[in-house]
Design an enzyme around this catalytic site. Sequence first.
Site, PDB file in Angstrom:
ATOM      1  N   THR A 145      38.066  27.785  37.788  1.00 64.69           N
ATOM      2  CA  THR A 145      36.978  27.525  38.734  1.00 64.69           C
ATOM      3  C   THR A 145      36.551  28.868  39.334  1.00 64.69           C
ATOM      4  O   THR A 145      35.692  29.545  38.787  1.00 64.69           O
ATOM      5  CB  THR A 145      37.388  26.512  39.821  1.00 64.69           C
ATOM      6  N   LYS A 171      45.610  27.787  36.292  1.00 65.15           N
ATOM      7  CA  LYS A 171      44.414  28.227  36.993  1.00 65.15           C
ATOM      8  C   LYS A 171      44.693  28.158  38.486  1.00 65.15           C
ATOM      9  O   LYS A 171      45.489  27.346  38.958  1.00 65.15           O
ATOM     10  CB  LYS A 171      43.193  27.393  36.628  1.00 65.15           C
ATOM     11  N   THR A 182      43.583  25.818  44.862  1.00 62.97           N
ATOM     12  CA  THR A 182      43.924  24.636  44.036  1.00 62.97           C
ATOM     13  C   THR A 182      44.533  25.158  42.744  1.00 62.97           C
ATOM     14  O   THR A 182      43.933  26.027  42.146  1.00 62.97           O
ATOM     15  CB  THR A 182      42.639  23.863  43.718  1.00 62.97           C
ATOM     16  N   GLU A 266      41.274  34.738  45.509  1.00 62.59           N
ATOM     17  CA  GLU A 266      39.848  34.854  45.812  1.00 62.59           C
ATOM     18  C   GLU A 266      39.598  36.044  46.732  1.00 62.59           C
ATOM     19  O   GLU A 266      40.052  36.061  47.877  1.00 62.59           O
ATOM     20  CB  GLU A 266      39.348  33.564  46.451  1.00 62.59           C
ATOM     21  N   ASN A 389      34.286  31.128  49.707  1.00 60.24           N
ATOM     22  CA  ASN A 389      34.530  29.772  50.193  1.00 60.24           C
ATOM     23  C   ASN A 389      33.429  29.231  51.088  1.00 60.24           C
ATOM     24  O   ASN A 389      33.265  28.024  51.208  1.00 60.24           O
ATOM     25  CB  ASN A 389      35.894  29.722  50.885  1.00 60.24           C
ATOM     26  N   SER A 394      27.616  25.558  46.954  1.00 58.18           N
ATOM     27  CA  SER A 394      26.195  25.841  46.715  1.00 58.18           C
ATOM     28  C   SER A 394      25.966  26.449  45.349  1.00 58.18           C
ATOM     29  O   SER A 394      26.893  26.794  44.642  1.00 58.18           O
ATOM     30  CB  SER A 394      25.676  26.773  47.799  1.00 58.18           C
TER      31      SER A 394
END
Length: 394
Positions: A145, A171, A182, A266, A389, A394
């Site tokens: 993702t 992942k 996640t 991230e 995040n 979007s």
Amino acid sequence: MLQIPEGYKFAALEAGFKYSGRNDLALILSEVPAVAAAVFTKNKFQAAPVTVGKEILAESQIVRGAIVNAGLANACTGAEGIEDCRESLILAAKYLGLNSRDLLPSSTGVIGPRFNMEKWREVAPKLKPALSDSDPVKAAKAIMTTDKFPKIAWGEIECNGKPVRMLGMCKGAGMISPNMATMLGYVTCDAEVDPKWWQETLRRCIDKSFNCITVDGDTSTNDTVMAFANGASGVKADSAETKDAIEALLLDICQQLSYMIVQDAEGGTKVMHIKVSGAASDEDAELMVRAVGNSPLVKTALFGEDPNWGRIVAAAGRSGAEFDPEQLTLSFGKIIVFEKGKPVEGDMDALLEPIMRKQDVEVNITLGDGEGTSMMQASDLTKEYISINADYRS
């Protein structure tokens, strides 16, 4: 060179569940029945694939593989989401010549939206033609993702004069602080194993790998790690020596993968390796490593390459662990900055500058002479994490 376990095939397809122009559906399939073990999220809101996967494994640990979609988590979707999950397995199994209980489901992505089942009906006939025994990297990419790179690890050992191979993929980059991140993880192995031992072994290895990392302190509705062993190598794990060797390989694969998750956090730029020793118990030590690893103040200081030890001892003090503050010693690498309850004199900023510039930074906390220990790998917290995040849907 990739060492792919005997008897496994992989597929990656573009289903268009949420993403366009990329593969977002992966299939991991054993050509023969395989023993499956799995550990799932402890989140009270458990996604439909977690619920369905648990049901299947409660009936039998003998399956053929896993099917994984990215983009939509199929979480918090009620009874309808569970039926969608079951229907997706029926569709996949139909075109693979299997029973729907032969496949374990996984999903990752946005929580809340239901599947467009028409997309499942369109992609299911393409699964079997897409299978290959040389495409685990494509499968690892398909389940991503916000990941920046596919996470895959492999290894081989010799048991009774024959090779045993293992390959894992996962992942995860955000919403990471496993309590079983996640995150999804899958390991394939070609040894023959006892189902109960395989489940216990996977749980032990997860406790020393995926459960020892944090990015942001969040656990997901979908967190899952599965391990399959199909016996295709002809090696049976029926002796203590063979079991120990296979468990050591599984732990190595899991630790490689879990490190990649923190490395790919991230917006992350650094990995903090936190070790607490000398605690009264392992439980106290774990409370402390999690408090330090999840502290936004500690993580932002790490990003800024600032050896702000005050934030670390403050996090330790509020962790809930029982210890004597006058006995706490803190070091970055081998350089002690805080000892027996007070700071060490000297120009610590200058001494620590080269350490803080590294991608991997060691933080060691000693609490006394107790036997409790715990370790954790944590990412830093950056401006990019907030941007990723804030804009996720979007």
